[in-house]
Design a protein around this motif. Structure first.
Motif, short mmCIF file in Angstrom:
data_model
loop_
_atom_site.label_atom_id
_atom_site.label_comp_id
_atom_site.label_asym_id
_atom_site.label_seq_id
_atom_site.Cartn_x
_atom_site.Cartn_y
_atom_site.Cartn_z
N ASP A 153 0.83 -1.21 0.00
CA ASP A 153 0.00 0.00 0.00
C ASP A 153 0.86 1.26 0.00
N PHE A 156 2.51 1.74 -3.38
CA PHE A 156 1.55 2.12 -4.41
C PHE A 156 1.20 3.60 -4.31
N LYS A 181 -2.29 -8.35 -4.99
CA LYS A 181 -1.86 -6.95 -4.94
C LYS A 181 -2.62 -6.12 -5.98
N VAL A 182 -2.87 -6.68 -7.14
CA VAL A 182 -3.66 -5.96 -8.15
C VAL A 182 -5.06 -5.68 -7.63
N ARG A 184 -5.92 -5.45 -4.55
CA ARG A 184 -5.78 -4.45 -3.50
C ARG A 184 -5.64 -3.04 -4.10
N ALA A 185 -4.88 -2.94 -5.18
CA ALA A 185 -4.68 -1.63 -5.82
C ALA A 185 -6.01 -1.05 -6.28
N ARG A 186 -6.94 -1.92 -6.68
CA ARG A 186 -8.25 -1.42 -7.11
C ARG A 186 -8.98 -0.74 -5.95
N LEU A 188 -7.54 1.00 -3.54
CA LEU A 188 -6.85 2.21 -3.09
C LEU A 188 -7.26 3.38 -3.99
N HIS A 190 -6.28 5.97 -5.59
CA HIS A 190 -5.06 6.68 -5.95
C HIS A 190 -4.75 6.37 -7.42
N GLY A 192 -2.35 5.53 -9.15
CA GLY A 192 -1.02 5.03 -8.84
C GLY A 192 -0.22 4.62 -10.06
N LEU A 195 0.99 -1.32 -13.31
CA LEU A 195 1.33 -2.61 -12.72
C LEU A 195 1.74 -3.55 -13.84
#
Ligand code: SF4
Length: 243
Positions: A153, A156, A181-182, A184-186, A188, A190, A192, A195
């Motif tokens: 986190d 990212f 992790k992908v 999780r990025a959704r 957040l 941000h 960012g 990936l």
């Protein structure tokens, strides 16, 4: 230059393994395949894949040659290349005034810089404002080094759209780690970094081949992921050291 002809750039030094002109073999904000002058700095704080054939650049573990920043800038200028890739080893181990002076000097010469870093050190180094693209490797479980990674986190949200987080994927456990992790990025909020999923080459026995990895990420609808192949390993398959 001062009145006495002394250049600060010449008093600041970096430990260098090699300098060479090539193309960027991997994703970065300036484009995979882009001609680049490589500055490979010495030293690494990890020892990846120790039980599975090891790191592909173990010669970067040495102490290298101390070179003045001014000499590095002259070598870049002499190459005529408008792009520098700063790599290692782990280049951010040498963060400080010399690295900042190098990045500032390259920016003054209108040279675009990408930095390849291993995911253990935060992107708050002096001179970062002169870096066009930061490429963070996220070492998945097969590397034996995942515990050393910055929290995903934090990594990212500290990076922007011209940067990358690149997952090196050798097997199913690595894929599961990267997919999580992908997802999780959704969550957040941000804008960012990009990936990327990169195949571990050559594929390990029982590991994920490039075909299998692409099939998995498409089946899981990970459409924000960019697939990465290390194209230099196809152009120079027998190279054991820098070309
Ligand atoms: S971080 Fe890179 S250079 Fe260091 S051991 Fe791992 S693969 Fe090798």
């Amino acid at each position: 230059m001062s009145r006495r002809g002394f250049r600060a750039e010449d008093s600041l030094r970096l430990r260098v393994i090699s300098l060479f002109l090539s193309i960027d073999g991997e994703v970065n904000g300036c484009g995979q395949g882009t001609p680049a002058f490589f500055i490979r700095l010495a030293g690494c704080n990890l020892r990846c894949w120790q039980e599975r054939g090891g790191c592909d650049t173990p010669y970067s573990f040495g102490s290298g040659e101390e070179m003045p920043v001014g000499e590095l800038l002259r070598r870049v200028e002499a190459s005529g290349c408008p792009k520098v890739t700063l790599t290692g080893g782990e280049p951010l181990l040498q963060r400080g005034p010399a690295l900042a002076a190098l990045l500032e000097g390259l920016a003054a010469r209108k040279v675009a810089v990408s930095v390849e870093t291993n995911g253990t050190l935060p992107p708050d180094f002096a001179g970062r404002e002169h870096v066009a693209s930061l490429v963070y490797d996220y070492k998945c479980p097969s590397s034996g080094c995942e515990a050393a990674m910055l929290p995903f986190d934090a990594m990212f949200v500290a990076l922007g759209p011209s940067d990358y987080i690149k997952f090196i994927i050798a097997d199913e456990a690595d894929y599961a780690c990267a997919r999580d992790k992908v997802l999780r990025a959704r969550e957040l909020a941000h804008a960012g970094p990009r990936l990327a999923f990169s195949s571990f080459l050559p594929a390990l026995p029982g590991g994920l081949t490039p075909q299998a990895l692409v099939a998995r990420l498409l089946a899981d609808r990970l459409f924000e992921v960019q697939y990465n192949l290390q194209i230099h390993k196809f152009i120079w398959p027998d190279a054991e050291t820098d070309i």
